[in-house]
Scaffold this motif. Structure first.
Motif, PDB file in Angstrom:
ATOM      1  N   ILE A  20       0.829  -1.219   0.000  1.00 39.62           N
ATOM      2  CA  ILE A  20       0.000   0.000   0.000  1.00 39.62           C
ATOM      3  C   ILE A  20       0.859   1.263   0.000  1.00 39.62           C
ATOM      4  O   ILE A  20       0.433   2.302  -0.529  1.00 39.62           O
ATOM      5  N   ALA A  21       2.090   1.189   0.530  1.00 47.47           N
ATOM      6  CA  ALA A  21       2.947   2.381   0.527  1.00 47.47           C
ATOM      7  C   ALA A  21       3.300   2.761  -0.912  1.00 47.47           C
ATOM      8  O   ALA A  21       3.173   3.924  -1.310  1.00 47.47           O
ATOM      9  N   GLU A  39       7.641  -4.087  -9.443  1.00 44.26           N
ATOM     10  CA  GLU A  39       7.226  -5.047  -8.411  1.00 44.26           C
ATOM     11  C   GLU A  39       7.891  -6.382  -8.703  1.00 44.26           C
ATOM     12  O   GLU A  39       7.857  -6.863  -9.831  1.00 44.26           O
ATOM     13  N   SER A  40       8.462  -6.981  -7.666  1.00 48.31           N
ATOM     14  CA  SER A  40       9.177  -8.256  -7.898  1.00 48.31           C
ATOM     15  C   SER A  40       8.214  -9.409  -8.170  1.00 48.31           C
ATOM     16  O   SER A  40       8.560 -10.354  -8.864  1.00 48.31           O
ATOM     17  N   GLN A  41       6.995  -9.318  -7.638  1.00 41.10           N
ATOM     18  CA  GLN A  41       6.067 -10.445  -7.779  1.00 41.10           C
ATOM     19  C   GLN A  41       5.238 -10.326  -9.068  1.00 41.10           C
ATOM     20  O   GLN A  41       5.279  -9.315  -9.756  1.00 41.10           O
ATOM     21  N   LEU A  66      -5.751 -10.785   5.536  1.00 40.37           N
ATOM     22  CA  LEU A  66      -6.980 -10.017   5.648  1.00 40.37           C
ATOM     23  C   LEU A  66      -6.553  -8.658   6.190  1.00 40.37           C
ATOM     24  O   LEU A  66      -5.756  -8.619   7.085  1.00 40.37           O
ATOM     25  N   ILE A  68      -7.617  -5.441   8.134  1.00 41.75           N
ATOM     26  CA  ILE A  68      -8.676  -4.744   8.866  1.00 41.75           C
ATOM     27  C   ILE A  68      -8.132  -3.436   9.425  1.00 41.75           C
ATOM     28  O   ILE A  68      -6.911  -3.259   9.513  1.00 41.75           O
ATOM     29  N   TYR A  74      -6.545   5.201  11.785  1.00 40.72           N
ATOM     30  CA  TYR A  74      -6.233   5.087  10.355  1.00 40.72           C
ATOM     31  C   TYR A  74      -6.715   6.307   9.574  1.00 40.72           C
ATOM     32  O   TYR A  74      -7.406   6.173   8.573  1.00 40.72           O
ATOM     33  N   ILE A 239      14.096  -5.488  -8.258  1.00 40.47           N
ATOM     34  CA  ILE A 239      15.193  -4.534  -8.401  1.00 40.47           C
ATOM     35  C   ILE A 239      16.396  -5.022  -7.596  1.00 40.47           C
ATOM     36  O   ILE A 239      16.260  -5.387  -6.422  1.00 40.47           O
ATOM     37  N   GLN A 269      10.168  -3.206   2.144  1.00 45.33           N
ATOM     38  CA  GLN A 269      10.472  -3.199   3.575  1.00 45.33           C
ATOM     39  C   GLN A 269      11.932  -2.808   3.801  1.00 45.33           C
ATOM     40  O   GLN A 269      12.759  -2.902   2.874  1.00 45.33           O
ATOM     41  N   GLN A 272      14.690  -5.111   2.760  1.00 44.01           N
ATOM     42  CA  GLN A 272      14.704  -5.252   1.292  1.00 44.01           C
ATOM     43  C   GLN A 272      15.318  -3.994   0.669  1.00 44.01           C
ATOM     44  O   GLN A 272      16.104  -4.082  -0.288  1.00 44.01           O
ATOM     45  N   SER A 399       5.720   0.888   5.849  1.00 41.32           N
ATOM     46  CA  SER A 399       5.100   0.933   7.175  1.00 41.32           C
ATOM     47  C   SER A 399       6.113   1.151   8.294  1.00 41.32           C
ATOM     48  O   SER A 399       5.750   1.555   9.384  1.00 41.32           O
ATOM     49  N   PRO A 406       3.642  -0.643  12.569  1.00 46.01           N
ATOM     50  CA  PRO A 406       3.684  -0.815  11.107  1.00 46.01           C
ATOM     51  C   PRO A 406       2.438  -1.513  10.560  1.00 46.01           C
ATOM     52  O   PRO A 406       2.436  -2.697  10.254  1.00 46.01           O
ATOM     53  N   LEU A 407       1.375  -0.750  10.468  1.00 42.49           N
ATOM     54  CA  LEU A 407       0.104  -1.217   9.894  1.00 42.49           C
ATOM     55  C   LEU A 407      -0.134  -0.424   8.613  1.00 42.49           C
ATOM     56  O   LEU A 407       0.696   0.397   8.218  1.00 42.49           O
ATOM     57  N   LEU A 408      -1.288  -0.624   7.985  1.00 39.28           N
ATOM     58  CA  LEU A 408      -1.588   0.094   6.733  1.00 39.28           C
ATOM     59  C   LEU A 408      -1.477   1.609   6.914  1.00 39.28           C
ATOM     60  O   LEU A 408      -1.005   2.315   6.029  1.00 39.28           O
TER      61      LEU A 408
HETATM   62  C1  LIG Z   1       0.058 -11.627   8.541  1.00 39.27           C
HETATM   63  C2  LIG Z   1      -0.151 -10.143   8.489  1.00 39.27           C
HETATM   64  C3  LIG Z   1      -1.404  -9.595   8.771  1.00 39.27           C
HETATM   65  C4  LIG Z   1      -1.590  -8.210   8.710  1.00 39.27           C
HETATM   66  N1  LIG Z   1      -2.826  -7.687   8.957  1.00 39.27           N
HETATM   67  C5  LIG Z   1      -3.003  -6.345   8.924  1.00 39.27           C
HETATM   68  C6  LIG Z   1      -4.269  -5.760   9.181  1.00 39.27           C
HETATM   69  O1  LIG Z   1      -5.257  -6.479   9.402  1.00 39.27           O
HETATM   70  N2  LIG Z   1      -4.378  -4.400   9.169  1.00 39.27           N
HETATM   71  C7  LIG Z   1      -3.314  -3.589   8.916  1.00 39.27           C
HETATM   72  O2  LIG Z   1      -3.474  -2.358   8.946  1.00 39.27           O
HETATM   73  N3  LIG Z   1      -2.104  -4.111   8.636  1.00 39.27           N
HETATM   74  C8  LIG Z   1      -1.931  -5.455   8.646  1.00 39.27           C
HETATM   75  N4  LIG Z   1      -0.695  -5.990   8.386  1.00 39.27           N
HETATM   76  C9  LIG Z   1       0.400  -5.077   8.094  1.00 39.27           C
HETATM   77  C10 LIG Z   1       0.308  -4.593   6.668  1.00 39.27           C
HETATM   78  O3  LIG Z   1       0.169  -5.702   5.817  1.00 39.27           O
HETATM   79  C11 LIG Z   1       1.575  -3.818   6.374  1.00 39.27           C
HETATM   80  O4  LIG Z   1       1.601  -2.695   7.215  1.00 39.27           O
HETATM   81  C12 LIG Z   1       1.588  -3.329   4.948  1.00 39.27           C
HETATM   82  O5  LIG Z   1       1.540  -4.409   4.041  1.00 39.27           O
HETATM   83  C13 LIG Z   1       2.852  -2.567   4.711  1.00 39.27           C
HETATM   84  O6  LIG Z   1       2.825  -2.094   3.407  1.00 39.27           O
HETATM   85  P1  LIG Z   1       4.167  -1.660   2.708  1.00 39.27           P
HETATM   86  O7  LIG Z   1       3.760  -1.118   1.394  1.00 39.27           O
HETATM   87  O8  LIG Z   1       4.969  -0.817   3.625  1.00 39.27           O
HETATM   88  O9  LIG Z   1       5.030  -3.003   2.543  1.00 39.27           O
HETATM   89  P2  LIG Z   1       4.724  -4.371   1.817  1.00 39.27           P
HETATM   90  O10 LIG Z   1       3.270  -4.664   1.821  1.00 39.27           O
HETATM   91  O11 LIG Z   1       5.646  -5.369   2.409  1.00 39.27           O
HETATM   92  O12 LIG Z   1       5.126  -4.092   0.298  1.00 39.27           O
HETATM   93  C14 LIG Z   1       6.462  -4.110  -0.155  1.00 39.27           C
HETATM   94  C15 LIG Z   1       6.440  -4.483  -1.634  1.00 39.27           C
HETATM   95  O13 LIG Z   1       7.745  -4.370  -2.157  1.00 39.27           O
HETATM   96  C16 LIG Z   1       7.977  -5.460  -3.028  1.00 39.27           C
HETATM   97  N5  LIG Z   1       9.426  -5.661  -3.137  1.00 39.27           N
HETATM   98  C17 LIG Z   1      10.285  -6.073  -2.180  1.00 39.27           C
HETATM   99  N6  LIG Z   1      11.539  -6.143  -2.646  1.00 39.27           N
HETATM  100  C18 LIG Z   1      11.482  -5.771  -3.950  1.00 39.27           C
HETATM  101  C19 LIG Z   1      12.451  -5.639  -4.979  1.00 39.27           C
HETATM  102  N7  LIG Z   1      13.751  -5.940  -4.781  1.00 39.27           N
HETATM  103  N8  LIG Z   1      12.041  -5.216  -6.199  1.00 39.27           N
HETATM  104  C20 LIG Z   1      10.726  -4.926  -6.444  1.00 39.27           C
HETATM  105  N9  LIG Z   1       9.773  -5.038  -5.506  1.00 39.27           N
HETATM  106  C21 LIG Z   1      10.137  -5.449  -4.268  1.00 39.27           C
HETATM  107  C22 LIG Z   1       7.281  -6.602  -2.340  1.00 39.27           C
HETATM  108  O14 LIG Z   1       7.029  -7.687  -3.230  1.00 39.27           O
HETATM  109  C23 LIG Z   1       6.001  -5.933  -1.871  1.00 39.27           C
HETATM  110  O15 LIG Z   1       5.002  -5.955  -2.855  1.00 39.27           O
HETATM  111  C24 LIG Z   1      -0.494  -7.371   8.415  1.00 39.27           C
HETATM  112  C25 LIG Z   1       0.761  -7.937   8.119  1.00 39.27           C
HETATM  113  C26 LIG Z   1       0.933  -9.301   8.143  1.00 39.27           C
HETATM  114  C27 LIG Z   1       2.291  -9.860   7.830  1.00 39.27           C
END
Ligand SMILES: Cc1cc2nc3c(=O)[nH]c(=O)nc-3n(C[C@H](O)[C@H](O)[C@H](O)COP(=O)(O)OP(=O)(O)OC[C@H]3O[C@@H](n4cnc5c(N)ncnc54)[C@H](O)[C@@H]3O)c2cc1C
Length: 436
Positions: A20-21, A39-41, A66, A68, A74, A239, A269, A272, A399, A406-408
Motif C-alpha cells: 500500500i505504501a 514489483e518483484s512479484q 486479511l 482490517i 487510520y 530490483i 520493507q 529489502q 510501514s 507498522p500497519l496500513l
Molecule cells: C500476517 C499479516 C497480517 C496483517 N494484517 C493487517 C491488518 O489487518 N491491518 C493492517 O493495517 N495491517 C496489517 N498488516 C500489516 C500490513 O500488511 C503492512 O503494514 C503493509 O503491508 C505494509 O505495506 P508496505 O507497502 O509498507 O510493505 P509491503 O506490503 O511489504 O510491500 C512491499 C512491496 O515491495 C515489493 N518488493 C520487495 N523487494 C522488492 C524488490 N527488490 N524489487 C521490487 N519489488 C520489491 C514486495 O514484493 C512488496 O510488494 C499485516 C501484516 C501481516 C504480515
C-alpha cells in the motif's frame, strides 16, 4: 499540448514495491511525475497472495492477509479509501481465548450500539469467575491507558516497562493483551514488549474497542486498480540495485536491465531496501537497524483448530499455549467478512502451531514484518532527516517509516510525507493545492 507530450515533459520517477505504501505513493505522485512502478512479484504486492475460494457454488477471492482497520488510528487510510471510492464495511472481530488443551479462558461478543460497540461475556464465560477477573482487569487496564496516553516520558520506556509499572494483572497480560498484540503486530511477545510505550498506548486507546473493526467491502482486487492509474506497471521486475548516475539514479533489475530516473521512491520493507541501495552507505546502515520478524499465514477449512465447544464461537479464536512465544490466531472469514458469509467455513490462521490437514489447506504464505524499538525509531528519524537534504533523489516509504505500529496507516502516512516533500498536493488535506 497533447496528453502524451505532457507526460513526456514531466520528470521521471520510479516506485519500487506495490504494497500500500508504493501504491499510494504512485497514486499521489502521478500528476507531477512520469511514474514507473516496479514489483518483484507477478501481481501488485497488496494482492499478490490472494486466493480464489469456491464453495456452495460461490467463488470469492480471499485476501492474504486479511486487512482490517478502525476509525481513530487510520486517518490517512480512511481519507485515501474515501478519495478513491473504496467501500468500507464493519467487521465483527470478537474473540475466544483458549489454552493448549482447548479449554476456553474467555469468550466475548460485540453488540453494536449506534456508532459504538459494546463487548459482553459469551457462553460459559458468563459463569466463570476467572473470565470475570480477566474482563475486570481489561477494563481497568484500558481506563488507565487512556489516562496515561500522551504523558511525557512514555517514549523513553518500553511497553514491557510500562506494564511493570502499571501492573494490570498477569492473567490479563498473558491471556489477552499479549496474544492480541502479537497478532496485531505479527511478532513474538518479546517484540511487543520492546515497542516504545507511547506507540503502543496510542494504538490501544484509539477507540478500537468502542468504534469497532472495519474492512474494504470488496477486498484488495477492488483497491489496487483504483491506485494504479496513469502509471507504467512492471511486475516480475525485482530490483537489484539503485545507484547514483550523474544527476539521476540508475535502477537495475535482477535480470540486468537498467533505467535512469530523476527520483526514486523505495517502498519495499527496510531490509529489502537496504539490499538495494548502493552508494548510500549511511542509509543502508540505518535501514539495517529496523528489526523485523517472520511469520506465516494459512488459509484452510480445517475445523480441528477450533476450541471446544465448536458451536456459537466468535469469529476470532486465540490458541494460547502456556510458555509459547506468540499466539496462534484463527479468523473464521465467513463470520468476519460479509462478502464471504454465504460460503462454507474457511479460516485464516496466523502462526499455525498445530497441524492443519494438507487436503484442507488452500494456501500458506510467509511474511516478514517490521517491529519498532527505541533504537529503530531513532534510525527512522535519521532516515527522515536524510530525505530533507537539498537535492535528495532517493526516497523511502513503507510501514516502518512512521512513528506508529507498522500497519496500513503507517505505510500510507509515510507515502503522504514523501509525496508532499516531492511537491504533490494531498487531495484530502485542506489547504493543499489539489484540494478540490
Ligand atoms: C500476517 C499479516 C497480517 C496483517 N494484517 C493487517 C491488518 O489487518 N491491518 C493492517 O493495517 N495491517 C496489517 N498488516 C500489516 C500490513 O500488511 C503492512 O503494514 C503493509 O503491508 C505494509 O505495506 P508496505 O507497502 O509498507 O510493505 P509491503 O506490503 O511489504 O510491500 C512491499 C512491496 O515491495 C515489493 N518488493 C520487495 N523487494 C522488492 C524488490 N527488490 N524489487 C521490487 N519489488 C520489491 C514486495 O514484493 C512488496 O510488494 C499485516 C501484516 C501481516 C504480515
Amino acid at each position: 499540448m497533447g496528453a502524451e507530450e505532457n507526460r513526456r515533459q514531466k520528470p521521471s520517477l520510479a516506485v519500487i514495491g506495490t504494497g500500500i505504501a508504493g501504491l499510494s505513493a504512485a497514486y499521489l505522485l502521478k500528476d507531477l511525475y512520469r511514474v514507473t512502478v516496479f514489483e518483484s512479484q507477478a501481481r501488485a504486492g497488496m494482492g499478490a497472495h490472494s486466493v480464489d475460494y469456491v464453495s456452495n457454488g460461490i467463488s470469492r477471492r480471499i485476501d492474504i492477509p486479511l486487512r482490517i482497520f478502525c476509525r481513530g488510528y487510520y486517518e490517512n487510510l480512511f481519507a485515501l479509501y474515501n478519495h478513491i471510492g473504496v467501500e468500507i464495511v464493519t467487521s465483527d472481530h470478537s474473540g475466544i481465548f483458549a489454552d493448549e488443551a482447548g479449554r476456553v479462558m474467555l469468550h466475548y461478543g460485540n453488540i453494536q450500539w449506534g456508532e459504538s460497540q459494546i463487548s459482553y461475556l459469551k457462553g460459559r464465560s458468563w459463569l466463570r469467575p476467572a473470565a470475570w477477573t480477566l474482563a475486570l482487569q481489561s477494563r481497568r487496564f484500558f481506563a488507565r491507558a487512556k489516562r496515561d496516553t500522551g504523558q511525557v516520558g512514555l517514549a523513553q520506556i518500553s511497553f514491557g516497562e510500562y506494564l511493570q509499572q502499571s501492573d494490570p494483572g498477569q492473567a490479563f497480560v498473558g491471556t489477552i493483551l499479549l496474544p492480541m498484540l502479537s497478532v496485531t503486530c505479527t511478532c513474538d511477545y518479546s517484540a511487543v514488549l520492546a515497542y516504545p510505550a507511547d506507540i503502543m498506548l496510542e494504538y490501544l486507546t484509539c477507540g478500537i474497542h468502542e468504534l469497532g473493526i472495519m474492512s474494504a467491502a470488496k477486498g484488495v482486487e477492488d483497491i489496487v486498480p483504483r491506485m494504479l492509474v496513469d502509471v507504467d506497471l512492471r511486475t516480475n521486475s525485482p530490483i537489484a540495485t539503485i545507484e547514483p548516475a550523474g544527476e539521476q539514479l540508475r535502477v537495475v533489475t535482477r535480470s540486468g536491465a537498467d533505467q535512469c530516473f530523476d527520483q526514486v521512491v523505495v517502498a519495499a520493507q527496510a531490509q529489502q531496501a537496504a539490499a538495494m541501495v548502493s552508494g548510500f552507505d549511511e542509509r543502508r546502515a540505518l535501514l539495517n537497524r529496523i528489526p523485523f520478524e517472520r511469520s506465516s499465514m494459512s488459509v484452510h477449512t480445517d475445523q480441528q483448530i477450533l476450541p471446544a465447544p465448536a458451536k456459537g464461537l466468535s469469529p476470532v479464536s486465540y490458541h494460547v499455549p502456556h510458555g509459547s512465544s506468540r499466539a496462534e490466531v484463527s479468523v473464521d472469514l465467513t463470520k468476519a467478512i460479509a462478502r464471504l458469509s454465504g460460503q462454507e467455513t474457511v479460516f485464516q490462521t496466523w502462526n499455525p502451531m498445530r497441524r492443519i490437514a494438507p487436503n484442507r489447506e488452500l494456501a500458506r504464505v510467509d511474511f516478514t514484518r517490521p517491529t519498532v524499538t527505541r533504537d529503530s525509531r531513532e534510525a527512522v528519524r535519521a532516515l527522515q532527516a536524510s530525505q530533507s537534504q537539498p537535492g535528495n533523489r532517493l526516497w523511502l516509504c513503507g510501514s516502518y517509516m512512521a512513528e506508529k505500529i507498522p500497519l496500513l496507516e503507517a505505510a500510507v502516512d509515510s507515502s503522504v510525507a514523501v509525496a508532499e516533500q516531492l511537491g504533490a498536493a494531498i487531495p484530502w488535506r485542506a489547504g493543499t493545492a489539489a484540494a478540490n
